[in-house]
Scaffold this motif. Sequence first.
Motif, PDB file in Angstrom:
ATOM      1  N   GLU A  49       0.825  -1.205   0.000  1.00 15.25           N
ATOM      2  CA  GLU A  49       0.000   0.000   0.000  1.00 15.25           C
ATOM      3  C   GLU A  49       0.863   1.260   0.000  1.00 15.25           C
ATOM      4  O   GLU A  49       1.997   1.254   0.490  1.00 15.25           O
ATOM      5  CB  GLU A  49      -0.905   0.040   1.244  1.00 15.25           C
ATOM      6  CG  GLU A  49      -1.846  -1.117   1.409  1.00 15.25           C
ATOM      7  CD  GLU A  49      -1.294  -2.165   2.355  1.00 15.25           C
ATOM      8  OE1 GLU A  49      -2.084  -2.905   2.957  1.00 15.25           O
ATOM      9  OE2 GLU A  49      -0.050  -2.240   2.490  1.00 15.25           O
ATOM     10  N   SER A  50       0.293   2.326  -0.511  1.00 19.82           N
ATOM     11  CA  SER A  50       0.940   3.638  -0.472  1.00 19.82           C
ATOM     12  C   SER A  50      -0.137   4.712  -0.546  1.00 19.82           C
ATOM     13  O   SER A  50      -1.299   4.417  -0.845  1.00 19.82           O
ATOM     14  CB  SER A  50       1.937   3.796  -1.621  1.00 19.82           C
ATOM     15  OG  SER A  50       1.274   3.693  -2.861  1.00 19.82           O
ATOM     16  N   LEU A  70      -5.422   6.205  -1.853  1.00 16.12           N
ATOM     17  CA  LEU A  70      -4.548   5.089  -1.519  1.00 16.12           C
ATOM     18  C   LEU A  70      -4.395   4.177  -2.733  1.00 16.12           C
ATOM     19  O   LEU A  70      -5.339   3.991  -3.499  1.00 16.12           O
ATOM     20  CB  LEU A  70      -5.115   4.289  -0.357  1.00 16.12           C
ATOM     21  CG  LEU A  70      -5.414   5.070   0.933  1.00 16.12           C
ATOM     22  CD1 LEU A  70      -5.884   4.100   2.016  1.00 16.12           C
ATOM     23  CD2 LEU A  70      -4.227   5.868   1.394  1.00 16.12           C
ATOM     24  N   THR A 101      -0.959   1.299   5.521  1.00 18.69           N
ATOM     25  CA  THR A 101      -0.503   2.676   5.379  1.00 18.69           C
ATOM     26  C   THR A 101      -1.330   3.557   6.310  1.00 18.69           C
ATOM     27  O   THR A 101      -2.547   3.393   6.406  1.00 18.69           O
ATOM     28  CB  THR A 101      -0.598   3.147   3.915  1.00 18.69           C
ATOM     29  OG1 THR A 101      -0.023   4.455   3.791  1.00 18.69           O
ATOM     30  CG2 THR A 101      -2.032   3.176   3.404  1.00 18.69           C
TER      31      THR A 101
END
Length: 122
Positions: A6-7, A20, A116
């Motif tokens: 995830e980021s 996201l 995240t």
Amino acid sequence: QVQLVESGGGLVQAGGSLRLSCAASGRTFSSYAMGWFRQAPGKEREFVAAISWSSGATYYADSVKGRFTISRDNAKNTVYLQMNSLKPEDTAVYYCAADRLVSTRPSAYDYWGQGTQVTVSS
């Protein structure tokens, strides 16, 4: 086997937006349903949104319906969560997950990302 990263998390003021992303490895990403979940300190992991492998069906928790949108790009092996009109109660660690069948239950998913952090200030 699917690996998820995830980021896109961060700090945002109430009313703001974040997107996201969850990048998946593996050649069979397009055959997996994907889900987003979140977990706030001291609380259980809860369902946020899910999408079928074909993007033909999407599901949302009542608390985010109308504010969040889940989508996927199978060509990029990526699933997204667009979050608008964020509220302080949306603060949590957000996780993406993958499984063969779409579900709103965390226990139904076999593969998870590391999470995240999303923090919404009032």
